[in-house]
Design a protein around this motif. Sequence first.
Motif, PDB file in Angstrom:
ATOM      1  N   THR A 199       0.815  -1.213   0.000  1.00  0.00           N
ATOM      2  CA  THR A 199       0.000   0.000   0.000  1.00  0.00           C
ATOM      3  C   THR A 199       0.849   1.264   0.000  1.00  0.00           C
ATOM      4  N   ASP A 200       2.156   1.119   0.027  1.00  0.00           N
ATOM      5  CA  ASP A 200       3.034   2.283  -0.059  1.00  0.00           C
ATOM      6  C   ASP A 200       4.426   1.852  -0.486  1.00  0.00           C
ATOM      7  N   ILE A 328      -2.691   2.329  -3.877  1.00  0.00           N
ATOM      8  CA  ILE A 328      -2.304   3.625  -3.314  1.00  0.00           C
ATOM      9  C   ILE A 328      -3.554   4.371  -2.855  1.00  0.00           C
ATOM     10  N   PRO A 330      -5.382   7.731  -1.211  1.00  0.00           N
ATOM     11  CA  PRO A 330      -5.073   9.157  -1.364  1.00  0.00           C
ATOM     12  C   PRO A 330      -4.668   9.870  -0.090  1.00  0.00           C
ATOM     13  N   PRO A 335       1.716   9.823  -0.700  1.00  0.00           N
ATOM     14  CA  PRO A 335       1.761   8.742  -1.694  1.00  0.00           C
ATOM     15  C   PRO A 335       2.731   9.053  -2.833  1.00  0.00           C
ATOM     16  N   PRO A 337       4.439   8.576  -6.709  1.00  0.00           N
ATOM     17  CA  PRO A 337       3.945   8.282  -8.057  1.00  0.00           C
ATOM     18  C   PRO A 337       4.472   6.941  -8.569  1.00  0.00           C
ATOM     19  N   ARG A 338       3.837   6.421  -9.604  1.00  0.00           N
ATOM     20  CA  ARG A 338       4.194   5.099 -10.125  1.00  0.00           C
ATOM     21  C   ARG A 338       5.641   5.046 -10.600  1.00  0.00           C
ATOM     22  N   TRP A 350      -0.993  -1.176 -10.665  1.00  0.00           N
ATOM     23  CA  TRP A 350      -0.942   0.093  -9.930  1.00  0.00           C
ATOM     24  C   TRP A 350      -2.355   0.647  -9.854  1.00  0.00           C
ATOM     25  N   THR A 351      -2.902   0.729  -8.655  1.00  0.00           N
ATOM     26  CA  THR A 351      -4.270   1.194  -8.465  1.00  0.00           C
ATOM     27  C   THR A 351      -4.275   2.403  -7.545  1.00  0.00           C
ATOM     28  N   GLU A 352      -4.839   3.505  -8.029  1.00  0.00           N
ATOM     29  CA  GLU A 352      -5.013   4.697  -7.194  1.00  0.00           C
ATOM     30  C   GLU A 352      -6.455   4.710  -6.716  1.00  0.00           C
TER      31      GLU A 352
END
Length: 384
Positions: A199-200, A328, A330, A335, A337-338, A350-352
Motif C-alpha cells: 500500500t506504499d 495507493i 489518497p 503517496p 507516483p508510479r 498500480w491502483t489509485e
Amino acid sequence: MQPFKINVPQPVLDDLHYRLAHTRWLDQLEDAYWDYGTNCEYLQQLAAYWQNSYDWRTQEAKLNEFAQFTADIDELGLHFIHIEGKGPNPVPLMLVHGWPDSFFRMVKLIPLLTDPAAHGGRAEDAFTVIVPDLPGYGFSERPTEKGYDPKRMADVLAKLMTKTLGYKKYVAHGGDWGSSIVEQLALNHADNLLGIHLTDVPASHAKTADKLPDLSMAEKAFVVKNKAWQEKEAGYQKIQGTKPETLAYGLNDSPVGLLGWIIEKFHAWSDHDGNIEHTFTKDDLLTNVMIYWVTQTIGSSVRLYYEAMHSPALAAPTHTKVPTGFAIFPEDITPAPREFAERFFNVQRWTEMPRGGHFAALEEPGLLVADLREFVWPLREETR
C-alpha cells in the motif's frame, strides 16, 4: 507450532482501570484542535469510554474466533493467525502489519479473503491467510538482542511460511513497516514468492529520493511534499529512531499517554472529515491500543525505528524482479507516483484508490481485498 488463545489476566485489566481513574490531565489551549498534538477534549472522551464502557472481554472473544498459533522461530515465539481458504485452490497469503498496530490491522480482511463466496466474490478467489504479529509486537515475544531490522524480520517470516507452515510459494502483502519487510522478503526470498502487494513505497526510498537521477515532474513534486511532511509530522520518527526507550518508559506506564501517542497517528494518517470516528469506531481504536497495553510491547515495537535507522540493508540501492502490485490510498502519508515505485519494484499493477488512508485494511477493507484479488489472479496459474 502450538494453538493459542488470548486470555489477559484479570489483574492486568483491574490495574488498567485504576490507572485510567487516576490520570493527571494536561491543560488545553483554546481552539488548539489537533495542531499541538492529540486533542485533549477528544482524548478525555475516549479515555472515559475506555474506563467505563469498553469491554475487552468481548473484543478478546471476537479475536479468539480466529485460529491462532505460536511457533518458535530463531528462539523467538511468534504469534500468528492461520485460516484455511474456502475454495478450489486457495493461495497462501501473508499479511504484514506496521506501526502503531499489530495483527489487528488485518482482521477485517480475513473473512473477505478466506471465504469470498460468502462476501460477494468467487470461490476461486479464495486465499489461505496468515497474519503474524511481528517480533516485539502484540502477542509475539519481544526480542532480547539487537538487530531486528526489517531484513531480519523478513527472515523470520520467511521461515514461518516455508519451514513452519510448509508453503513453497505464497503472496505477501504489507503496509507501513510491512511494506519494508515484504520488500526484504522479495529481495532475499524471491524463490518462494508468487508476488508482493503493497500500500506504499517503503519510506527508506523516499529519504534519498532527491539524490536520484532524472526525476520526473511527479517525482519532484513527491520529494517536495515528502520533505514538508517530514518537517511537520515526522518528529515521532526522530524520537523512536534515536532514543526509543526514553519515550517508552512513559508510554508503557500510562494508558492515557499510550492512547494519546497512538491515536494522534490514526487521526493524522487516515481518511476522515475531521471526525476520526467517521472512519474508526471507538472499539476499533481501543482494541488496537489494548493489544499494546496488555502485552507491554510499545517499547519493543518502537525499537524497530532504531534498528531500521541503523540497518545497512535499508541503505543499499535495491530492485526486485518479483511481480508487485500497489494499492495507493489518497490520504496515506505522501503517496509516491508510479514512476518512483518502478525504480525499485517490478510493478505489474498500480491502483489509485478513490478514498482511504494509511490504515487501509481497517479503513477500506473491501477496496483493498478487491485489488488483492485482481493482482493475484494471473499469478494463480503457478499454483494450479
